[in-house]
Design a protein around this motif. Structure first.
Motif, mmCIF file in Angstrom:
data_model
loop_
_atom_site.group_PDB
_atom_site.id
_atom_site.type_symbol
_atom_site.label_atom_id
_atom_site.label_comp_id
_atom_site.label_asym_id
_atom_site.label_seq_id
_atom_site.Cartn_x
_atom_site.Cartn_y
_atom_site.Cartn_z
ATOM 1 N N ILE A 112 0.836 -1.214 0.000
ATOM 2 C CA ILE A 112 0.000 0.000 0.000
ATOM 3 C C ILE A 112 0.869 1.261 0.000
ATOM 4 O O ILE A 112 0.667 2.175 -0.803
ATOM 5 C CB ILE A 112 -0.941 0.012 1.221
ATOM 6 C CG1 ILE A 112 -2.013 -1.069 1.066
ATOM 7 C CG2 ILE A 112 -1.590 1.377 1.417
ATOM 8 C CD1 ILE A 112 -2.831 -1.321 2.322
ATOM 9 N N GLU A 113 1.847 1.292 0.888
ATOM 10 C CA GLU A 113 2.634 2.511 1.038
ATOM 11 C C GLU A 113 3.547 2.742 -0.163
ATOM 12 O O GLU A 113 3.787 3.890 -0.555
ATOM 13 C CB GLU A 113 3.395 2.471 2.358
ATOM 14 C CG GLU A 113 2.422 2.368 3.537
ATOM 15 C CD GLU A 113 2.979 2.894 4.842
ATOM 16 O OE1 GLU A 113 4.202 3.089 4.939
ATOM 17 O OE2 GLU A 113 2.162 3.101 5.766
ATOM 18 N N ASN A 114 4.047 1.689 -0.769
ATOM 19 C CA ASN A 114 4.846 1.839 -1.996
ATOM 20 C C ASN A 114 3.981 2.370 -3.137
ATOM 21 O O ASN A 114 4.416 3.220 -3.922
ATOM 22 C CB ASN A 114 5.493 0.511 -2.396
ATOM 23 C CG ASN A 114 6.697 0.171 -1.550
ATOM 24 O OD1 ASN A 114 7.287 1.049 -0.907
ATOM 25 N ND2 ASN A 114 7.075 -1.087 -1.518
ATOM 26 N N TYR A 115 2.762 1.846 -3.216
ATOM 27 C CA TYR A 115 1.845 2.314 -4.260
ATOM 28 C C TYR A 115 1.542 3.800 -4.077
ATOM 29 O O TYR A 115 1.593 4.584 -5.034
ATOM 30 C CB TYR A 115 0.545 1.507 -4.218
ATOM 31 C CG TYR A 115 -0.533 2.068 -5.108
ATOM 32 C CD1 TYR A 115 -0.499 1.857 -6.485
ATOM 33 C CD2 TYR A 115 -1.575 2.833 -4.576
ATOM 34 C CE1 TYR A 115 -1.486 2.397 -7.312
ATOM 35 C CE2 TYR A 115 -2.559 3.371 -5.390
ATOM 36 C CZ TYR A 115 -2.504 3.143 -6.754
ATOM 37 O OH TYR A 115 -3.468 3.694 -7.566
ATOM 38 N N LEU A 116 1.244 4.207 -2.854
ATOM 39 C CA LEU A 116 0.932 5.610 -2.594
ATOM 40 C C LEU A 116 2.138 6.507 -2.859
ATOM 41 O O LEU A 116 1.992 7.632 -3.348
ATOM 42 C CB LEU A 116 0.452 5.788 -1.155
ATOM 43 C CG LEU A 116 -0.905 5.140 -0.823
ATOM 44 C CD1 LEU A 116 -1.221 5.300 0.651
ATOM 45 C CD2 LEU A 116 -2.020 5.742 -1.675
ATOM 46 N N ARG A 117 3.333 6.004 -2.563
ATOM 47 C CA ARG A 117 4.553 6.768 -2.847
ATOM 48 C C ARG A 117 4.700 7.013 -4.348
ATOM 49 O O ARG A 117 5.064 8.105 -4.789
ATOM 50 C CB ARG A 117 5.765 6.014 -2.294
ATOM 51 C CG ARG A 117 6.978 6.903 -2.037
ATOM 52 C CD ARG A 117 8.061 6.136 -1.297
ATOM 53 N NE ARG A 117 7.660 5.821 0.064
ATOM 54 C CZ ARG A 117 7.488 4.608 0.557
ATOM 55 N NH1 ARG A 117 7.680 3.550 -0.205
ATOM 56 N NH2 ARG A 117 7.114 4.411 1.809
ATOM 57 N N ARG A 118 4.398 5.983 -5.135
ATOM 58 C CA ARG A 118 4.466 6.135 -6.584
ATOM 59 C C ARG A 118 3.404 7.135 -7.082
ATOM 60 O O ARG A 118 3.597 7.798 -8.104
ATOM 61 C CB ARG A 118 4.264 4.787 -7.279
ATOM 62 C CG ARG A 118 5.410 3.819 -7.104
ATOM 63 C CD ARG A 118 5.328 2.668 -8.092
ATOM 64 N NE ARG A 118 4.092 1.893 -7.951
ATOM 65 C CZ ARG A 118 3.929 0.882 -7.114
ATOM 66 N NH1 ARG A 118 4.934 0.530 -6.297
ATOM 67 N NH2 ARG A 118 2.794 0.225 -7.057
ATOM 68 N N GLU A 119 2.292 7.200 -6.355
ATOM 69 C CA GLU A 119 1.235 8.135 -6.725
ATOM 70 C C GLU A 119 1.479 9.521 -6.166
ATOM 71 O O GLU A 119 0.605 10.397 -6.208
ATOM 72 C CB GLU A 119 -0.123 7.608 -6.218
ATOM 73 C CG GLU A 119 -0.604 6.340 -6.905
ATOM 74 C CD GLU A 119 -0.951 6.576 -8.360
ATOM 75 O OE1 GLU A 119 -1.633 7.581 -8.675
ATOM 76 O OE2 GLU A 119 -0.527 5.744 -9.194
ATOM 77 N N ARG A 120 2.665 9.718 -5.577
ATOM 78 C CA ARG A 120 3.059 11.029 -5.000
ATOM 79 C C ARG A 120 2.129 11.471 -3.881
ATOM 80 O O ARG A 120 1.744 12.620 -3.776
ATOM 81 C CB ARG A 120 3.121 12.085 -6.101
ATOM 82 C CG ARG A 120 4.205 11.784 -7.127
ATOM 83 C CD ARG A 120 4.206 12.792 -8.229
ATOM 84 N NE ARG A 120 5.224 12.450 -9.214
ATOM 85 C CZ ARG A 120 5.236 12.862 -10.467
ATOM 86 N NH1 ARG A 120 4.284 13.652 -10.890
ATOM 87 N NH2 ARG A 120 6.190 12.532 -11.305
ATOM 88 N N TYR A 121 1.747 10.503 -3.075
ATOM 89 C CA TYR A 121 0.904 10.767 -1.906
ATOM 90 C C TYR A 121 1.643 11.673 -0.947
ATOM 91 O O TYR A 121 2.823 11.470 -0.648
ATOM 92 C CB TYR A 121 0.594 9.431 -1.237
ATOM 93 C CG TYR A 121 -0.206 9.483 0.044
ATOM 94 C CD1 TYR A 121 -1.578 9.295 0.019
ATOM 95 C CD2 TYR A 121 0.406 9.707 1.275
ATOM 96 C CE1 TYR A 121 -2.329 9.311 1.185
ATOM 97 C CE2 TYR A 121 -0.327 9.731 2.443
ATOM 98 C CZ TYR A 121 -1.684 9.528 2.383
ATOM 99 O OH TYR A 121 -2.418 9.557 3.546
ATOM 100 N N LYS A 122 0.945 12.698 -0.440
ATOM 101 C CA LYS A 122 1.556 13.615 0.528
ATOM 102 C C LYS A 122 0.698 13.682 1.773
ATOM 103 O O LYS A 122 -0.497 13.588 1.703
ATOM 104 C CB LYS A 122 1.674 15.015 -0.073
ATOM 105 C CG LYS A 122 2.634 15.087 -1.251
ATOM 106 C CD LYS A 122 2.634 16.473 -1.857
ATOM 107 C CE LYS A 122 3.546 16.547 -3.069
ATOM 108 N NZ LYS A 122 3.517 17.866 -3.701
#
Length: 284
Positions: free
Chosen positions: A274-284
């Motif tokens: 989940i967190e890797n996916y959100l990082r790729r989506e530029r989650y802030k």
């Protein structure tokens, strides 16, 4: 990506999913299944028009909205802070800022709508274009404001009388009570969590396309999963209080994510996914 996925065509025949589905890898499917097994859609807890757009002013905002330091005098019972999208709500759990006030001028609204109806009828146009305010009582209730355009879910809770333009949605209960306020507080924590943004992105509740602003529709938001299991509620209410008191916000917000990961029975590899996916989506 040279990967093969198989889907049962019956999945298309689902009104709640908008008669469509998104191809997903098996890992994502299993995570979403865990979330959905232990939750119910937001609309189950907040039925009807609990989730709504507050005002629809077309291009006539200047008829009803004025600067907050204006010397114009109106009936104070009909004047409210007017919030505007990212200008007012910059981040999750953010303090709401405003520079304008809204005057709930129902006679003027009716006059404008009557003129619009006459104009459109004469042109043979069936468009139901109208200025809309919604229920005055909702302006006075505790509520959550949710950004309509963002690449993640962004929400905040307020007990102040207020309204907004159509770039913010609001979620409220019909009656004000301690139970109702607590229900909204738990929903605020859910909405701002990593796991809910992951869900919203994977289920296309947050619609993203290249070169365009992300969009979130009311009908899609109603599908977001929530849970009010008593032990979970107790933990989330405590964390809510800490966040709005400003106690170690970064650490506390991380604790929210950990509580929800545990509640939905996600293991370390699920969390990393989940967190890797959100990082790729530029989650802030």
């Amino acid at each position: 990506k040279n990967e093969i996925f198989k889907e049962n065509q019956k999945k298309w025949n689902s009104k709640s999913e908008g008669y469509k589905f998104t191809f997903m890898d098996n890992r994502t499917k299993k995570i979403l299944e865990k979330i959905e097994t232990n939750s119910k859609p937001l609309i189950h807890f907040f039925p009807g028009k609990s989730l709504r757009t507050n005002t629809m002013l077309l291009n006539l905002e200047n008829k009803f909205v004025f600067p907050k330091d204006s010397e114009i005098t109106f009936n104070s019972e009909l004047v409210f802070p007017f919030y505007e999208g990212s200008k007012s709500l910059k981040q999750p759990y953010g303090n709401l800022e405003f520079s304008k006030m809204f005057f709930y001028n129902e006679p003027l609204k009716n006059e404008i709508n009557d003129a619009l109806q006459l104009e459109l009828s004469e042109k043979g146009v069936k468009n139901k274009k109208r200025v809309g305010f919604g229920d005055l009582e909702v302006y006075k209730l505790p509520k959550i404001f949710i950004r309509q355009s963002a690449d993640r879910l962004i929400a905040t809770y307020t007990e102040k009388k207020s309204t907004s333009n159509n770039s913010l949605y609001s979620l409220s209960n019909k009656l004000d009570s301690i139970e109702g306020r607590n229900q909204l507080k738990v929903a605020t924590v859910f909405l701002n969590s990593k796991i809910m943004t992951f869900y919203a992105l994977k289920k296309k509740i947050i619609k993203k396309s290249k070169g365009k602003q992300p969009q979130i529709r009311l009908s899609d938001l109603r599908r977001l999963p929530l849970s009010y299991e008593p032990t979970l509620v107790k933990k989330l209410l405590s964390l809510f209080d800490d966040i709005y008191c400003g106690k170690n916000n970064e650490i506390t917000i991380k604790s929210v994510d950990n509580v929800l990961y545990e509640y939905f029975d996600l293991d370390k590899s699920d969390v990393l996914f989940i967190e890797n996916y959100l990082r790729r989506e530029r989650y802030k």
